[in-house]
Design a protein around this motif. Sequence first.
Motif, PDB file in Angstrom:
ATOM      1  N   ALA A   1      19.061   3.036 -10.693  1.00  0.00           N
ATOM      2  CA  ALA A   1      20.036   2.057 -11.160  1.00  0.00           C
ATOM      3  C   ALA A   1      19.932   1.935 -12.665  1.00  0.00           C
ATOM      4  O   ALA A   1      18.884   2.169 -13.241  1.00  0.00           O
ATOM      5  N   GLY A   2      21.023   1.547 -13.279  1.00  0.00           N
ATOM      6  CA  GLY A   2      20.963   1.225 -14.693  1.00  0.00           C
ATOM      7  C   GLY A   2      21.993   1.970 -15.496  1.00  0.00           C
ATOM      8  O   GLY A   2      22.233   3.145 -15.291  1.00  0.00           O
ATOM      9  N   ARG A   3      22.634   1.236 -16.385  1.00  0.00           N
ATOM     10  CA  ARG A   3      23.532   1.859 -17.352  1.00  0.00           C
ATOM     11  C   ARG A   3      23.279   1.190 -18.691  1.00  0.00           C
ATOM     12  O   ARG A   3      22.628   0.137 -18.761  1.00  0.00           O
ATOM     13  N   ALA A   4      23.761   1.850 -19.729  1.00  0.00           N
ATOM     14  CA  ALA A   4      23.415   1.419 -21.073  1.00  0.00           C
ATOM     15  C   ALA A   4      23.888  -0.006 -21.347  1.00  0.00           C
ATOM     16  O   ALA A   4      24.968  -0.416 -20.924  1.00  0.00           O
ATOM     17  N   GLY A   5      23.045  -0.745 -22.019  1.00  0.00           N
ATOM     18  CA  GLY A   5      23.451  -2.059 -22.510  1.00  0.00           C
ATOM     19  C   GLY A   5      23.384  -3.158 -21.478  1.00  0.00           C
ATOM     20  O   GLY A   5      23.761  -4.293 -21.758  1.00  0.00           O
ATOM     21  N   THR A   6      22.921  -2.868 -20.258  1.00  0.00           N
ATOM     22  CA  THR A   6      22.875  -3.935 -19.275  1.00  0.00           C
ATOM     23  C   THR A   6      21.680  -3.770 -18.352  1.00  0.00           C
ATOM     24  O   THR A   6      21.190  -2.661 -18.153  1.00  0.00           O
ATOM     25  N   ARG A   7      21.187  -4.893 -17.836  1.00  0.00           N
ATOM     26  CA  ARG A   7      20.019  -4.855 -16.962  1.00  0.00           C
ATOM     27  C   ARG A   7      20.394  -4.326 -15.580  1.00  0.00           C
ATOM     28  O   ARG A   7      21.570  -4.222 -15.247  1.00  0.00           O
ATOM     29  N   SER A   8      19.382  -4.022 -14.775  1.00  0.00           N
ATOM     30  CA  SER A   8      19.657  -3.552 -13.422  1.00  0.00           C
ATOM     31  C   SER A   8      18.779  -4.305 -12.437  1.00  0.00           C
ATOM     32  O   SER A   8      17.870  -5.034 -12.828  1.00  0.00           O
ATOM     33  N   LEU A   9      19.083  -4.103 -11.150  1.00  0.00           N
ATOM     34  CA  LEU A   9      18.363  -4.803 -10.086  1.00  0.00           C
ATOM     35  C   LEU A   9      17.825  -3.801  -9.074  1.00  0.00           C
ATOM     36  O   LEU A   9      18.547  -2.876  -8.677  1.00  0.00           O
ATOM     37  N   ALA A  10      16.563  -3.971  -8.665  1.00  0.00           N
ATOM     38  CA  ALA A  10      16.004  -3.182  -7.563  1.00  0.00           C
ATOM     39  C   ALA A  10      15.408  -4.156  -6.558  1.00  0.00           C
ATOM     40  O   ALA A  10      14.757  -5.133  -6.946  1.00  0.00           O
ATOM     41  N   VAL A  11      15.675  -3.923  -5.272  1.00  0.00           N
ATOM     42  CA  VAL A  11      15.125  -4.777  -4.223  1.00  0.00           C
ATOM     43  C   VAL A  11      14.434  -3.897  -3.193  1.00  0.00           C
ATOM     44  O   VAL A  11      15.058  -3.020  -2.598  1.00  0.00           O
ATOM     45  N   PHE A  12      13.130  -4.119  -3.018  1.00  0.00           N
ATOM     46  CA  PHE A  12      12.394  -3.415  -1.963  1.00  0.00           C
ATOM     47  C   PHE A  12      12.407  -4.281  -0.708  1.00  0.00           C
ATOM     48  O   PHE A  12      11.976  -5.435  -0.738  1.00  0.00           O
ATOM     49  N   VAL A  13      12.929  -3.726   0.401  1.00  0.00           N
ATOM     50  CA  VAL A  13      13.029  -4.457   1.661  1.00  0.00           C
ATOM     51  C   VAL A  13      11.971  -3.902   2.612  1.00  0.00           C
ATOM     52  O   VAL A  13      11.982  -2.714   2.944  1.00  0.00           O
ATOM     53  N   ALA A  14      11.047  -4.760   3.056  1.00  0.00           N
ATOM     54  CA  ALA A  14       9.915  -4.296   3.864  1.00  0.00           C
ATOM     55  C   ALA A  14      10.343  -3.914   5.267  1.00  0.00           C
ATOM     56  O   ALA A  14      11.109  -4.637   5.922  1.00  0.00           O
ATOM     57  N   ALA A  15       9.858  -2.759   5.740  1.00  0.00           N
ATOM     58  CA  ALA A  15      10.057  -2.360   7.129  1.00  0.00           C
ATOM     59  C   ALA A  15       8.917  -2.923   7.969  1.00  0.00           C
ATOM     60  O   ALA A  15       7.947  -3.464   7.439  1.00  0.00           O
ATOM     61  N   ASP A  16       9.040  -2.790   9.283  1.00  0.00           N
ATOM     62  CA  ASP A  16       8.037  -3.296  10.214  1.00  0.00           C
ATOM     63  C   ASP A  16       6.857  -2.337  10.244  1.00  0.00           C
ATOM     64  O   ASP A  16       6.762  -1.477  11.110  1.00  0.00           O
ATOM     65  N   ASP A  17       5.990  -2.460   9.293  1.00  0.00           N
ATOM     66  CA  ASP A  17       4.943  -1.464   9.091  1.00  0.00           C
ATOM     67  C   ASP A  17       3.832  -2.155   8.309  1.00  0.00           C
ATOM     68  O   ASP A  17       4.113  -2.986   7.450  1.00  0.00           O
ATOM     69  N   PRO A  18       2.562  -1.862   8.587  1.00  0.00           N
ATOM     70  CA  PRO A  18       1.487  -2.584   7.883  1.00  0.00           C
ATOM     71  C   PRO A  18       1.549  -2.435   6.372  1.00  0.00           C
ATOM     72  O   PRO A  18       1.286  -3.380   5.624  1.00  0.00           O
ATOM     73  N   LEU A  19       1.888  -1.258   5.923  1.00  0.00           N
ATOM     74  CA  LEU A  19       1.922  -1.017   4.484  1.00  0.00           C
ATOM     75  C   LEU A  19       3.008  -1.855   3.817  1.00  0.00           C
ATOM     76  O   LEU A  19       2.783  -2.500   2.788  1.00  0.00           O
ATOM     77  N   ASP A  20       4.210  -1.855   4.414  1.00  0.00           N
ATOM     78  CA  ASP A  20       5.321  -2.619   3.848  1.00  0.00           C
ATOM     79  C   ASP A  20       4.985  -4.106   3.803  1.00  0.00           C
ATOM     80  O   ASP A  20       5.272  -4.798   2.823  1.00  0.00           O
ATOM     81  N   THR A  21       4.365  -4.587   4.885  1.00  0.00           N
ATOM     82  CA  THR A  21       4.001  -5.994   4.945  1.00  0.00           C
ATOM     83  C   THR A  21       3.029  -6.328   3.824  1.00  0.00           C
ATOM     84  O   THR A  21       3.144  -7.354   3.158  1.00  0.00           O
TER      85      THR A  21
END
Length: 795
Positions: A421-441
């Motif tokens: 994500a991302g283009r010049a001159g503006t901020r961007s957003l990233a969202v990590f969504v956890a799966a049903d998994d010990p590591l994600d939790t």
Amino acid sequence: MSIPARTASATRPGFDPDAALARLAAGDRAPRLRHVHEVPARAAQLADWPDWVDPSVYAACAGTGVTSLWSHQREAADLAHAGSHVVMATGTASGKSLGYLLPVLTALVEGSTAPTGRGATALYLSPTKALAADQLARVQGLAVPGVRAATYDGDTPTEERRWIRDHAQLVLTNPDLVHHSLLPLHERWAPFLRRLRYVVIDECHVYRGVFGSHLAALLRRLRRVCARYGASPTFVLASATVRDPGDHATKLVGLPVTPVTGDGSPREAMTFALWEPGTLEPGGAAPLVDDPGEVDLSGETPARRSATSEAADLLAELVEAGVQSVAFARSRAGVEALATSCRRTLEEVQPHLAGAVAAYRGGYLPEERRELERALRTGRILGLAATNALELGIDISGLDAVLLAGWPGTRASLWQQAGRAGRAGTRSLAVFVAADDPLDTYVVNHPEVVFGQPVESTVLDPGNPHVLAPHLAAAAAELPLREEDLAMFGPGARGLLDALVARGILRRRPHGWFWARSDRASDHVSLRGAGDVVGIVEKRTGRVLGTVDEASAHSQIHTGAVHVHQGDTYVVTELDLTTGTATAVRGDPGWSTFAQSVSAFDIVGAQRSVTWGPVEVSFGTVRVHTQVTSFLRRLPGGEVLGTHPLELPQRTLTTKAVWWTMPVGWLAEAGVAEVDIPGAAHAAEHAGIGMMPLVATSDRWDIGGVSTALHPDTGLPTIMVYDGHPGGAGFAERAYEAFGTWLTVTRDTVQACRCETGCPACVQSPKCGNGNEPLDKAAAVRLLSAVLRHAPSTD
Ligand SMILES: [Zn+2]
Ligand SMILES: [Zn+2]
């Protein structure tokens, strides 16, 4: 050239990630937003053009709008030009190609004045054909006069192959072709190899584990054949950000490689959020699965919504708000499910937007990819669901938000995908969504593992005897191996050669080792895995759909198995191990199958051991015996339709493992009674496997485990986790080295999980051969805590 145009979009206003995030986390969704991290902007570090760059190369770059360099491009280009092997490990879209194209193109142009017109050549290796094709398009786009570049792969017509060997200066291909064609037929390539100045290895972080060991052996073979023709090329590697890239590249190439890690490209600020999906409403609709075949283990309803369902809803919200976004899912089937669910949601609220959501599964034709890029540029597509195949194929620069449905495997890939994500001159957003998994939790509850740490190191073992032996045989077939060649292949080479001679594969003569058979040595090795493969053949057409290594064949494509291949569902009608084929018919019967197996292991020998009080932790060689005995058929809701016996032979895998033993009486004092040991050990083993990726760049499918209340070799309760590849892949060794960290994160995850008796987010495993029985979550926490009480304070 992967330098994105950093000019502000004239038509689109700036993007406000705070407002977008507030919209996502509105109302009763607020508690799902677990953490927000601000990644600051970074200013560009510019560098002058080196004066050694040929004027025609500078003119070509300037013609595409590139007139200045970032510092890492200059640093890498200077090193390579001076003949130092170099690896660039900088962020996505940091223009790594320019770092190697400047020295490579300059050498090719300068060499074009030679009488043959080809005074210098270069070889470019990428893990996939698609990436090689993209690089070719970039080089052709530059149109440097006198530079002849061509891709060379399994699809290249015979008549073109000859022209390429005799005339191309830059050949773009993959390791498989070097293994199966270039090295065995090196005499035909002699004019090319004689002038070989540079070998470029792109995306070199991909070569980890067993694939990494194969590439390391292959590059040693290439260096040896080049030396025969008097060439000693400079290696230039490009990697995503990994820890110790110099160490990784040095292991791969077998020569000292200088790392360039200071990223001089500019970056806009990014807001990075960690998100935990909501719990399922009682009586609500059945959840979408993240990966068919992975869920529905216990027959119990999972405690929370799947990452795929959650990401589909978030994507719909973003599309509704007009935020151009991409959502990454872990499988092709997950991508389809995500896009379908997102469209369905939009149809209810904003029907005209349903058509603005697309799924991208990779493997598209170039014109289809260009069409998708156009639709993204014009804003006709606002939401895209994709597997990470997107990394290799289409340009999506200019998007504002990225959703990651499930842990992408490594911190390095997480940052790589977020960086889309991302283009010049503006901020961007990233969202990590956890799966049903010990590591994600664990990740959503411990932001410091994402934001407070460098990315992980890449694991590979160039000395793996199971990988090295067939490569030594192939090397001997290319050119007889001489005494002085052995050092290049490491200390284990001599013993392996003796074994190859004893088996009649090589012949020892006074001046070296020779290939002693009439067939082709390279046909005995598959770079993408070790051991034999089983082909999946469609019954109606006879078409080979794909291959599965023999070890996985027993559990994944046994007779009666429902197998998902590239998003399509098949039923295996017969697995014939003697011919190595599984015959399958297309169609979804409406149930999934789960193989059941029994496993045991022998300890061949510990290489290293350490005692933590009464606990002994070891790393070494084991033999794992596994027999798939039956399979279950289950409906999507978890209901078991039946158990069906299978008659498959026992398989034995000799590999590397980490294991630890605990005295029974000491466990009882720690609150784990003797009857609870099997469930505690099994649950600890599952959770440990789930958390391995935090300490080694493995994924859970690369490793396996066996736990037992009484092991015949140790006489004690023993928990063992092993590399799922013959000879090992380096993962278990990393886990041994980071044992304290590994066990701490494992214990913390199980302890913090909000389920009562164990769920896929803590102790259940999608690949358990024992139907997740027995599992004792509470006892596992007591067991792990007891072990950790004896951890040395320095670990
Ligand atoms: Zn749980
Ligand atoms: Zn299990």
